[in-house]
Design a protein around this motif. Structure first.
Motif, PDB file in Angstrom:
ATOM      1  N   LEU A   1      -4.288  -5.825  -8.058  1.00  0.00           N
ATOM      2  CA  LEU A   1      -5.179  -5.981  -6.909  1.00  0.00           C
ATOM      3  C   LEU A   1      -4.391  -6.213  -5.626  1.00  0.00           C
ATOM      4  CD1 LEU A   1      -8.099  -8.166  -8.326  1.00  0.00           C
ATOM      5  CD2 LEU A   1      -7.942  -5.678  -8.163  1.00  0.00           C
ATOM      6  N   ARG A   2      -3.294  -6.970  -5.708  1.00  0.00           N
ATOM      7  CA  ARG A   2      -2.461  -7.185  -4.512  1.00  0.00           C
ATOM      8  C   ARG A   2      -1.919  -5.859  -4.007  1.00  0.00           C
ATOM      9  NH1 ARG A   2      -0.058 -11.347  -7.699  1.00  0.00           N
ATOM     10  NH2 ARG A   2       1.884 -10.136  -7.793  1.00  0.00           N
ATOM     11  N   ASP A   3      -1.406  -5.038  -4.921  1.00  0.00           N
ATOM     12  CA  ASP A   3      -0.868  -3.728  -4.535  1.00  0.00           C
ATOM     13  C   ASP A   3      -1.974  -2.829  -3.988  1.00  0.00           C
ATOM     14  OD1 ASP A   3       1.652  -4.491  -5.322  1.00  0.00           O
ATOM     15  OD2 ASP A   3       1.573  -3.490  -7.268  1.00  0.00           O
ATOM     16  N   SER A   4      -3.138  -2.867  -4.631  1.00  0.00           N
ATOM     17  CA  SER A   4      -4.261  -2.027  -4.198  1.00  0.00           C
ATOM     18  C   SER A   4      -4.735  -2.420  -2.806  1.00  0.00           C
ATOM     19  CB  SER A   4      -5.424  -2.137  -5.191  1.00  0.00           C
ATOM     20  OG  SER A   4      -5.061  -1.635  -6.461  1.00  0.00           O
ATOM     21  N   ALA A   5      -4.794  -3.717  -2.546  1.00  0.00           N
ATOM     22  CA  ALA A   5      -5.226  -4.197  -1.221  1.00  0.00           C
ATOM     23  C   ALA A   5      -4.267  -3.715  -0.142  1.00  0.00           C
ATOM     24  CB  ALA A   5      -5.310  -5.723  -1.226  1.00  0.00           C
ATOM     25  N   ALA A   6      -2.964  -3.861  -0.402  1.00  0.00           N
ATOM     26  CA  ALA A   6      -1.963  -3.408   0.575  1.00  0.00           C
ATOM     27  C   ALA A   6      -2.059  -1.899   0.797  1.00  0.00           C
ATOM     28  CB  ALA A   6      -0.568  -3.791   0.100  1.00  0.00           C
ATOM     29  N   ASN A   7      -2.261  -1.142  -0.271  1.00  0.00           N
ATOM     30  CA  ASN A   7      -2.376   0.322  -0.162  1.00  0.00           C
ATOM     31  C   ASN A   7      -3.593   0.727   0.663  1.00  0.00           C
ATOM     32  OD1 ASN A   7      -0.080   0.780  -1.682  1.00  0.00           O
ATOM     33  ND2 ASN A   7      -1.176   0.995  -3.606  1.00  0.00           N
ATOM     34  N   MET A   8      -4.724   0.042   0.438  1.00  0.00           N
ATOM     35  CA  MET A   8      -5.951   0.358   1.181  1.00  0.00           C
ATOM     36  C   MET A   8      -5.764   0.124   2.675  1.00  0.00           C
ATOM     37  SD  MET A   8      -8.729  -1.303  -1.462  1.00  0.00           S
ATOM     38  CE  MET A   8     -10.101  -1.206  -0.334  1.00  0.00           C
ATOM     39  N   ILE A   9      -5.151  -0.990   3.018  1.00  0.00           N
ATOM     40  CA  ILE A   9      -4.925  -1.314   4.432  1.00  0.00           C
ATOM     41  C   ILE A   9      -3.946  -0.315   5.050  1.00  0.00           C
ATOM     42  CG2 ILE A   9      -4.047  -3.049   6.035  1.00  0.00           C
ATOM     43  CD1 ILE A   9      -4.870  -5.157   3.842  1.00  0.00           C
ATOM     44  N   ARG A  10      -2.877  -0.027   4.312  1.00  0.00           N
ATOM     45  CA  ARG A  10      -1.848   0.903   4.809  1.00  0.00           C
ATOM     46  C   ARG A  10      -2.441   2.283   5.070  1.00  0.00           C
ATOM     47  NH1 ARG A  10       1.084   1.315   0.527  1.00  0.00           N
ATOM     48  NH2 ARG A  10       1.850  -0.830   0.636  1.00  0.00           N
ATOM     49  N   LYS A  11      -3.246   2.784   4.135  1.00  0.00           N
ATOM     50  CA  LYS A  11      -3.842   4.114   4.292  1.00  0.00           C
ATOM     51  C   LYS A  11      -4.839   4.163   5.442  1.00  0.00           C
ATOM     52  CE  LYS A  11      -3.278   5.625  -0.505  1.00  0.00           C
ATOM     53  NZ  LYS A  11      -3.973   5.964  -1.768  1.00  0.00           N
ATOM     54  N   LYS A  12      -5.514   3.053   5.681  1.00  0.00           N
ATOM     55  CA  LYS A  12      -6.458   2.998   6.803  1.00  0.00           C
ATOM     56  C   LYS A  12      -5.716   3.026   8.136  1.00  0.00           C
ATOM     57  CE  LYS A  12     -10.577   2.351   8.626  1.00  0.00           C
ATOM     58  NZ  LYS A  12     -11.672   3.332   8.489  1.00  0.00           N
ATOM     59  N   CYS A  13      -4.556   2.387   8.165  1.00  0.00           N
ATOM     60  CA  CYS A  13      -3.789   2.283   9.412  1.00  0.00           C
ATOM     61  C   CYS A  13      -2.947   3.518   9.712  1.00  0.00           C
ATOM     62  CB  CYS A  13      -2.863   1.063   9.353  1.00  0.00           C
ATOM     63  SG  CYS A  13      -3.688  -0.515   9.353  1.00  0.00           S
ATOM     64  N   VAL A  14      -2.335   4.065   8.662  1.00  0.00           N
ATOM     65  CA  VAL A  14      -1.347   5.139   8.849  1.00  0.00           C
ATOM     66  C   VAL A  14      -1.757   6.355   8.026  1.00  0.00           C
ATOM     67  CG1 VAL A  14       1.066   5.802   8.559  1.00  0.00           C
ATOM     68  CG2 VAL A  14       0.486   3.460   9.241  1.00  0.00           C
ATOM     69  N   GLN A  15      -2.070   7.438   8.712  1.00  0.00           N
ATOM     70  CA  GLN A  15      -2.535   8.644   8.028  1.00  0.00           C
ATOM     71  C   GLN A  15      -1.675   9.867   8.320  1.00  0.00           C
ATOM     72  OE1 GLN A  15      -6.647   8.990   9.232  1.00  0.00           O
ATOM     73  NE2 GLN A  15      -7.174   6.976   8.423  1.00  0.00           N
ATOM     74  N   CYS A  16      -0.885   9.808   9.364  1.00  0.00           N
ATOM     75  CA  CYS A  16      -0.117  10.990   9.772  1.00  0.00           C
ATOM     76  C   CYS A  16       1.384  10.885   9.498  1.00  0.00           C
ATOM     77  CB  CYS A  16      -0.339  11.268  11.258  1.00  0.00           C
ATOM     78  SG  CYS A  16      -2.049  11.624  11.699  1.00  0.00           S
ATOM     79  N   MET A  17       1.974   9.772   9.909  1.00  0.00           N
ATOM     80  CA  MET A  17       3.440   9.681   9.861  1.00  0.00           C
ATOM     81  C   MET A  17       3.910   8.370   9.226  1.00  0.00           C
ATOM     82  SD  MET A  17       4.263  11.282  13.646  1.00  0.00           S
ATOM     83  CE  MET A  17       5.983  11.625  13.297  1.00  0.00           C
ATOM     84  N   PRO A  18       3.730   8.220   7.904  1.00  0.00           N
ATOM     85  CA  PRO A  18       4.128   6.967   7.241  1.00  0.00           C
ATOM     86  C   PRO A  18       5.622   6.679   7.323  1.00  0.00           C
ATOM     87  CG  PRO A  18       3.547   8.674   5.634  1.00  0.00           C
ATOM     88  CD  PRO A  18       3.112   9.169   6.963  1.00  0.00           C
TER      89      PRO A  18
END
Length: 258
Positions: free
Chosen positions: A27-44
């Motif tokens: 769940l910790r990893d999933s939460a971080a992934n969800m936030i990251r994908k919401k913030c950064v979509q073009c140039m990770p």
């Protein structure tokens, strides 16, 4: 905020800082992934900076926080499993009191570091402890449905009992169940009992019950199986003592209420 509420929260907007903690690593990893994908979509590659025990330096973290994102709305700065010194924590606190509007800081605390108390108060907290039964059951059913499998009610309850509601563990066991079953097959309690490895705490729970009803044969069999699984005798003893202490306190509490 509970993990289960994070998805809907992100539809309303992204906060400038998140503090993620709890017992369930998945769940910790999933939460971080969800936030990251919401913030950064073009140039990770340009807009995500990750700091861990090996590369953590508070000045580099703060420089990353002040960097303007390229091609995305947010820059993500992720701090993973770090126990910073007091001075570093103070610098981080100071930044979080006036964060950059284009930066999202994610602190993923896998060790419940006590020094983060004031930092956490300046962040949106994501509770990643084990999910409630009414939340986790639909998730399991949905995961299996995507793989064209079904699971009956007794099987799903047995799976939860065996895994102690730990999504990290459940996720691994679901992969195993999919691998050993066929499309459109209904996963039953019998299949769970055959394929899913029992969590240590559940095995100790079974052993406690066997001792409580004076079933010596079952108790010794369970103990032998746990020792054969290479579990530390000291760990087993501590869990047994913990459970019996809980039973004792429950019994004296009931007695005092009468």
């Amino acid at each position: 905020m509970k993990f289960a509420n994070l998805k809907s929260s992100l539809t309303e907007g992204v906060k400038n800082a998140y503090y993620i903690a709890g017992k369930d690593a998945y769940l910790r990893d999933s939460a971080a992934n969800m936030i990251r994908k919401k913030c950064v979509q073009c140039m990770p590659d340009f807009n995500v900076s990750v700091f861990n025990d090996e590369n953590f330096d508070i000045d580099k973290v703060l420089n990353a926080c002040k960097t303007i994102p390229m091609g995305d709305r947010f820059k993500v700065v992720e701090i993973v499993g770090v126990s910073p010194d007091k001075k570093s924590v103070e610098k981080l606190e100071k930044y979080l009191k006036a964060p950059s509007e284009t930066t999202c800081v994610i602190i993923k605390d896998s060790i419940n570091f006590s020094g983060y108390k004031n930092v956490a108060a300046l962040c949106e907290k994501i509770d990643c402890d084990f999910l409630e039964e009414d939340v986790i059951k639909p998730i399991i059913a949905s995961r299996l449905a995507k793989k064209e499998r079904k699971i009956d009610s007794l099987a799903i309850q047995t799976l939860l009992n065996y895994t102690n509601f730990d999504m990290t563990y459940i996720n691994l066991e679901l992969k195993k169940l999919v691998a050993y079953t066929e499309k459109n097959q209904v996963i039953t309690q019998e299949i769970i009992e055959k394929l899913v490895h029992k969590n240590l705490e559940y095995s100790v729970f079974e052993l406690n019950n066997a001792v409580a009803v004076k079933d010596k044969k079952k108790a010794f069999l369970l103990l032998e199986l746990m020792l054969e699984s290479k579990e530390s005798p000291q760990t087993l003893l501590m869990l047994l003592i913990s459970n019996f202490r809980r039973f004792f306190y429950t019994s004296i509490t009931k007695a005092s209420d009468k």
